[in-house]
Enzyme design. Structure first.
Site, mmCIF file in Angstrom:
data_model
loop_
_atom_site.group_PDB
_atom_site.id
_atom_site.type_symbol
_atom_site.label_atom_id
_atom_site.label_comp_id
_atom_site.label_asym_id
_atom_site.label_seq_id
_atom_site.Cartn_x
_atom_site.Cartn_y
_atom_site.Cartn_z
ATOM 1 N N CYS A 183 -30.753 9.887 44.810
ATOM 2 C CA CYS A 183 -31.539 9.991 43.577
ATOM 3 C C CYS A 183 -30.658 9.501 42.435
ATOM 4 O O CYS A 183 -29.534 9.981 42.263
ATOM 5 C CB CYS A 183 -31.953 11.450 43.348
ATOM 6 S SG CYS A 183 -32.557 11.729 41.669
ATOM 7 N N GLN A 307 -29.358 22.771 28.911
ATOM 8 C CA GLN A 307 -29.998 21.459 28.776
ATOM 9 C C GLN A 307 -29.535 20.587 29.941
ATOM 10 O O GLN A 307 -28.339 20.568 30.256
ATOM 11 C CB GLN A 307 -29.605 20.804 27.446
ATOM 12 C CG GLN A 307 -30.308 21.390 26.240
ATOM 13 C CD GLN A 307 -31.783 21.030 26.174
ATOM 14 O OE1 GLN A 307 -32.300 20.234 26.964
ATOM 15 N NE2 GLN A 307 -32.487 21.639 25.240
ATOM 16 N N GLU A 357 -33.035 36.294 23.064
ATOM 17 C CA GLU A 357 -33.242 35.616 24.352
ATOM 18 C C GLU A 357 -33.757 36.626 25.372
ATOM 19 O O GLU A 357 -33.271 37.751 25.438
ATOM 20 C CB GLU A 357 -31.903 34.998 24.794
ATOM 21 C CG GLU A 357 -31.783 34.630 26.248
ATOM 22 C CD GLU A 357 -32.759 33.559 26.728
ATOM 23 O OE1 GLU A 357 -32.961 32.553 26.037
ATOM 24 O OE2 GLU A 357 -33.327 33.765 27.821
ATOM 25 N N CYS A 431 -39.168 20.435 23.635
ATOM 26 C CA CYS A 431 -39.164 19.475 24.749
ATOM 27 C C CYS A 431 -40.600 19.074 25.094
ATOM 28 O O CYS A 431 -40.834 18.490 26.143
ATOM 29 C CB CYS A 431 -38.463 20.070 25.967
ATOM 30 S SG CYS A 431 -39.217 21.588 26.543
HETATM 31 C C1 LIG Z 1 -35.500 25.574 26.086
HETATM 32 S S1 LIG Z 1 -34.496 26.951 26.487
HETATM 33 C C2 LIG Z 1 -33.372 26.908 25.119
HETATM 34 C C3 LIG Z 1 -32.102 27.671 25.307
HETATM 35 C C4 LIG Z 1 -30.983 27.336 24.329
HETATM 36 N N1 LIG Z 1 -31.446 27.244 22.984
HETATM 37 C C5 LIG Z 1 -30.267 26.075 24.746
HETATM 38 O O1 LIG Z 1 -30.345 25.068 24.043
HETATM 39 O O2 LIG Z 1 -29.596 26.101 25.781
HETATM 40 C C6 LIG Z 1 -35.597 28.268 26.158
HETATM 41 C C7 LIG Z 1 -35.014 29.646 26.343
HETATM 42 O O3 LIG Z 1 -36.002 30.604 25.949
HETATM 43 C C8 LIG Z 1 -35.940 31.715 26.787
HETATM 44 N N2 LIG Z 1 -37.255 32.398 26.645
HETATM 45 C C9 LIG Z 1 -38.437 32.060 27.226
HETATM 46 N N3 LIG Z 1 -39.428 32.856 26.743
HETATM 47 C C10 LIG Z 1 -38.858 33.693 25.844
HETATM 48 C C11 LIG Z 1 -39.372 34.736 25.011
HETATM 49 N N4 LIG Z 1 -40.668 35.050 25.001
HETATM 50 N N5 LIG Z 1 -38.521 35.395 24.205
HETATM 51 C C12 LIG Z 1 -37.182 35.072 24.220
HETATM 52 N N6 LIG Z 1 -36.646 34.093 24.972
HETATM 53 C C13 LIG Z 1 -37.467 33.404 25.777
HETATM 54 C C14 LIG Z 1 -35.620 31.131 28.152
HETATM 55 O O4 LIG Z 1 -35.043 32.089 28.995
HETATM 56 C C15 LIG Z 1 -34.629 30.010 27.767
HETATM 57 O O5 LIG Z 1 -33.308 30.481 27.792
#
Ligand SMILES: C[S@@+](CC[C@H](N)C(=O)[O-])C[C@H]1O[C@@H](n2cnc3c(N)ncnc32)[C@H](O)[C@@H]1O
Length: 474
Positions: A183, A307, A357, A431
């Site tokens: 891949c 990421q 989180e 995203c």
């Molecule tokens: C797109 S990731 C971003 C994480 C971090 N900002 C990064 O850049 O690595 C989204 C995060 O939101 C958390 N998450 C999902 N639903 C949530 C909620 N309702 N409340 C708090 N955190 C949540 C997930 O576990 C994940 O770690």
């Protein structure tokens, strides 16, 4: 023209790309979404689904090739469900991604009149992922029929195995996978690890997990690789049962691949076909690996988000920092904070940062990461954004809220709570442009104006794009 019917063949000119990446053709008021076609193509397509106002089709024959079409680079292209945009030149990919962002914000969110930065092109274009998830399936000759059914007559049999298979799912078929050999989205080393794990699993004689009967053993393989540290995590996910010859397997794999810093085994005995989130046993090394982003060192565990494109994540986070425009005195909220990647970067430029989180292990690691990076002005709370914001007692209003939700975006209630925080500025990292657009519409109702957006391409050869947006309270 009469409404197209299933299996009908149509000659179509592809005018544009739909959100999600399929070519769009219009015929007598009918919209036809064509899998495998790019704008400018003239194709003969077979209708796969006919709905009331639109139809879906896939390319049977390329009649006239678009100037934007390029040769796909991957040997598994067309059989595997990933990287569907490989046939589109990279310049065109970036242009379409950018226009999909502005179209989503305009059409779904009703948001216009904001500044749009030049999109940041991905670098490198191949082998950029630090995480890949594969599934096991029973190898059967039926898979070859699926290949014919999706119109890849030149698919080599080597791509479709006959024993136990390990790879990505065939498009639209959650029971069978394409036996991936190489891949191009991840490194040569992690490709070799996947192939070695497949060889071992085949040698055990144990079957792949079967969703329907809930029998079998092998389920998933998740590989992570610290692009800036070289550390590799191998996470094997199985159904219940003893891991056969765990000792021999561990010894051979770690000897062959010295970059493996963590080899873990998780049991998923549920019906849910997911590869992470289960307790695990460490077979070798640690229960985590390290990755470095923007000069900070992060501990990453099998349960936590990172990421998937390290090098572009650095550029994404720097853009978020630029949009934040911090002067040093600010109190910042980092919602959906994961292992603290954004919070720890911003902590250096503000007075205090509070992360929220849902995954407890991520919160634990965020705290450890703060300590290890000598960041002393960050705090992390574990819980859902909505509940945490409801219960929190503040003696100071935040100056900035950073939002980085999962693909589904923030819920209505979460956005409402964000609005109630009353921060003058919001930086939203997304995203998924369509859920960003829905959230942007709600923020607009709550008095926030979209000032600026910048797209960052983290996922070349796929229709996905990451977007940073700055909102200000009017
Ligand atoms: C797109 S990731 C971003 C994480 C971090 N900002 C990064 O850049 O690595 C989204 C995060 O939101 C958390 N998450 C999902 N639903 C949530 C909620 N309702 N409340 C708090 N955190 C949540 C997930 O576990 C994940 O770690």
């Amino acid at each position: 023209m009469k409404k197209p019917v299933k299996t009908q063949e149509l000659d179509l000119s592809i005018a544009s790309l739909a959100f999600g990446g399929r070519g769009v053709a219009r015929q007598d008021g009918f919209v036809i979404f064509v899998e495998g076609a790019v704008p400018g193509d003239r194709v003969r397509a077979v209708v796969t689904h006919a709905r009331r106002s639109y139809a879906e089709a896939r390319v049977k024959e390329l009649l006239n090739s678009s100037a934007e079409r390029v040769e796909p680079k991957c040997r598994h292209f067309g059989v595997c469900g990933g990287c569907s945009w490989q046939t589109l030149s990279y310049d065109a990919q970036l242009r379409y991604k950018q226009s999909q962002v502005t179209e989503c914000l305009g059409h779904i969110g009703g948001i216009r009149g904001f500044e749009v930065d030049e999109p940041l092109a991905a670098e490198p274009l191949w082998r950029y992922r630090n995480k890949v998830e594969f599934s096991f399936s029973a190898g059967d000759r039926g898979a070859a029929d699926s290949v014919k059914a999706i119109g890849r007559s030149d698919a080599s049999d080597a791509a479709i195995g006959t024993g136990l298979d390990l790879g990505f799912h065939l498009p639209g078929d959650w029971r069978r996978v394409v036996n991936i050999q190489d891949c191009l989205l991840h490194s040569e080393t992690t490709n070799a690890i996947r192939n070695a794990v497949r060889d071992f699993a085949r040698g055990t004689g144990l079957a792949a997990w079967e969703q329907q009967s809930e029998t079998g053993f092998w389920r998933h393989l998740v590989l992570r690789e610290g692009i800036n540290t070289g550390e590799i995590m191998v996470n094997i996910v199985t159904g219940p049962g003893d891991f056969p010859d765990a000792e021999g397997f561990t010894k051979n794999l770690t000897a062959a691949f010295p970059g493996i810093a963590s080899l873990v085994w998780s049991i998923n005995d549920t019906r849910a076909s997911v590869a992470t989130g289960f307790p695990f046993t460490v077979l070798a090394g640690r229960d985590h690996i390290f990755e470095e982003i923007c000069g900070l060192r992060f501990k990453v565990s099998p349960q936590t988000f990172l990421q998937t494109n390290t090098l572009m994540a650095e550029r994404l986070y720097r853009k978020a920092l630029e949009y934040a425009g911090l002067e040093g005195h600010e109190f910042v909220f980092d919602l959906y904070s994961g292992i603290g990647s954004i919070a720890l970067l911003m902590a250096k430029s503000c007075s205090e940062i509070l992360g929220i989180e849902i995954v407890e292990d991520a919160v634990r690691l965020a705290r450890e990461n703060a300590l290890a990076n000598s960041v002393t002005n960050s705090r992390f709370i574990s819980g859902k954004v909505r509940a945490a914001l409801k219960n929190i007692e503040l003696d100071r209003r935040p100056d900035l809220v950073v939002l980085d939700p999962p693909r589904a975006g923030a819920s209505k209630k979460e956005i409402q709570r964000v609005i109630e925080l009353g921060a003058p500025r919001i930086v939203y990292v997304s995203c998924n442009a369509s859920t960003l657009a829905g959230n942007a519409a709600r923020l607009a109702e709550g008095g926030y104006q979209l000032i600026r957006t910048g797209a960052v391409d983290m996922f070349p050869h796929t229709p996905h794009i990451e977007v940073v947006s700055l909102f200000e309270r009017s």
